[in-house]
Design a protein around this motif. Structure first.
Motif, short mmCIF file in Angstrom:
data_model
loop_
_atom_site.label_atom_id
_atom_site.label_comp_id
_atom_site.label_asym_id
_atom_site.label_seq_id
_atom_site.Cartn_x
_atom_site.Cartn_y
_atom_site.Cartn_z
N TYR A 187 0.84 -1.20 0.00
CA TYR A 187 0.00 0.00 0.00
C TYR A 187 0.87 1.25 0.00
CZ TYR A 187 -4.01 -2.86 1.45
OH TYR A 187 -5.02 -3.80 1.52
N GLN A 193 0.49 5.16 1.39
CA GLN A 193 -0.36 6.04 2.18
C GLN A 193 0.24 7.44 2.21
OE1 GLN A 193 -1.12 4.95 6.32
NE2 GLN A 193 -3.09 6.00 6.25
N LEU A 226 3.31 0.67 3.00
CA LEU A 226 2.92 -0.36 3.96
C LEU A 226 2.85 -1.72 3.28
CD1 LEU A 226 -0.04 1.64 5.51
CD2 LEU A 226 2.02 0.97 6.77
N PHE A 241 -0.30 -5.88 9.33
CA PHE A 241 0.47 -4.83 8.67
C PHE A 241 1.83 -4.63 9.34
CE2 PHE A 241 -2.31 -2.69 5.63
CZ PHE A 241 -3.51 -3.32 5.91
N GLY A 242 2.80 -4.26 8.53
CA GLY A 242 4.08 -3.82 9.05
C GLY A 242 4.01 -2.37 9.49
N GLN A 243 5.14 -1.88 10.03
CA GLN A 243 5.18 -0.50 10.51
C GLN A 243 5.29 0.50 9.37
OE1 GLN A 243 4.16 -0.17 13.50
NE2 GLN A 243 5.94 0.10 14.82
N ARG A 292 8.72 5.13 5.62
CA ARG A 292 8.39 6.51 5.27
C ARG A 292 9.41 7.03 4.26
NH1 ARG A 292 5.23 10.33 7.31
NH2 ARG A 292 4.79 9.07 9.16
N GLY A 336 -2.55 12.06 5.51
CA GLY A 336 -3.93 12.51 5.61
C GLY A 336 -4.92 11.68 4.82
N GLN A 337 -4.44 10.64 4.13
CA GLN A 337 -5.32 9.78 3.33
C GLN A 337 -5.28 8.35 3.84
OE1 GLN A 337 -4.53 10.12 -0.88
NE2 GLN A 337 -4.31 12.34 -0.81
N GLY A 338 -6.27 7.56 3.42
CA GLY A 338 -6.25 6.14 3.73
C GLY A 338 -5.25 5.42 2.85
N PRO A 339 -4.82 4.23 3.24
CA PRO A 339 -3.88 3.46 2.41
C PRO A 339 -4.50 3.11 1.06
CG PRO A 339 -3.98 2.58 4.65
CD PRO A 339 -5.10 3.56 4.53
#
Lengths: 114, 115
Positions: free
Chosen positions: A35, A37, A91, A105-107, A110, A40-43
């Motif tokens: 994913y 992300q 993600l 899910f993983g962390q 970024r 401010g948005q969903g994945p």
């Protein structure tokens, strides 16, 4: 039970450079998701694997993004070349077979593109 | 992909119950209703899921409408650690058994909890 492992946790690159992210799913999980992300948005689902085959990659920008899952276990997601708008958290998630199961899910990684 | 609609944000007081609504009027017979939450700077975590009947686990309860077009996630006593974005997702049971169902996120509901 060990969780989904992702590396690196953080990455800063310049635009037009390439970058790769790695994911190690939970042992025995056949389904793996990547994913994106944006803050401010969903994945947003980029790609879904079942074992080492692709189930859905309709949202993957294939001109610059690629992903593979060799041997149906670990997976890598690559961006080449990166753009400023690729700055996001990436993600990885995995689940066992079937739709009646939870995903783990993983962390996340970024990514900052400057 | 079936779509869900959630309020953008909700507020709760600590120690009080919270009811998070979700509308999914286009749900199909093979869609499971899943809830995930995402705490700040973390990946999403599973909360609960159900098909037709109400479900309870240690984290929450899921109430599903009889026509399955809406559902409500219930946190029985909100704590400050429950402040997160909560996502309601329809996860299709795949026609081919050995495929995990798609997991498509919407915008979610940002829950804030006041002391």
């Amino acid at each position: 039970e060990a969780g989904v492992a992702q590396s690196p946790r953080y990455k800063i690159i310049e635009k037009r450079q390439s970058v790769a992210f790695w994911c190690n799913p939970i042992s025995g999980h056949a389904t793996l998701y990547w994913y994106q992300q944006i803050l401010g948005q969903g994945p947003k689902l980029l790609i879904q694997f079942q074992n080492n085959g692709v189930v859905d990659d309709s949202q993957l920008p294939k001109d610059r993004f690629s992903a593979e899952r060799l041997k149906g276990v670990d997976s890598t997601l690559k961006i080449q070349p990166a753009k400023l708008e690729d700055s996001a958290v990436y993600l990885c998630a995995s689940s066992s077979r079937g739709g009646n199961t939870e995903a783990f899910f993983g962390q996340g990684t970024r990514l900052t593109v400057v | 992909d079936a779509k869900t609609t959630q309020p953008n944000s909700m507020e709760s007081n600590e120690e009080e119950p919270v009811h998070l609504p979700c509308n999914h009027s286009t749900i199909s017979g093979t869609d499971y209703i899943h809830w995930y939450r995402q705490l700040p700077s973390q990946g999403p975590e599973y909360v609960i899921h159900g098909l037709t009947s109400n479900v309870n686990n240690r984290m929450a309860s899921l109430a599903i409408a009889e026509d399955r077009k809406s559902s409500t996630l219930i946190l029985h006593r909100a704590t400050l650690r429950d402040a997160a974005v909560y996502y309601c997702i329809l996860r299709t049971y795949p026609l081919i058994y050995n495929q995990g169902g798609k997991l498509i996120f919407g915008q979610g509901t940002e829950l804030s909890v006041k002391p």
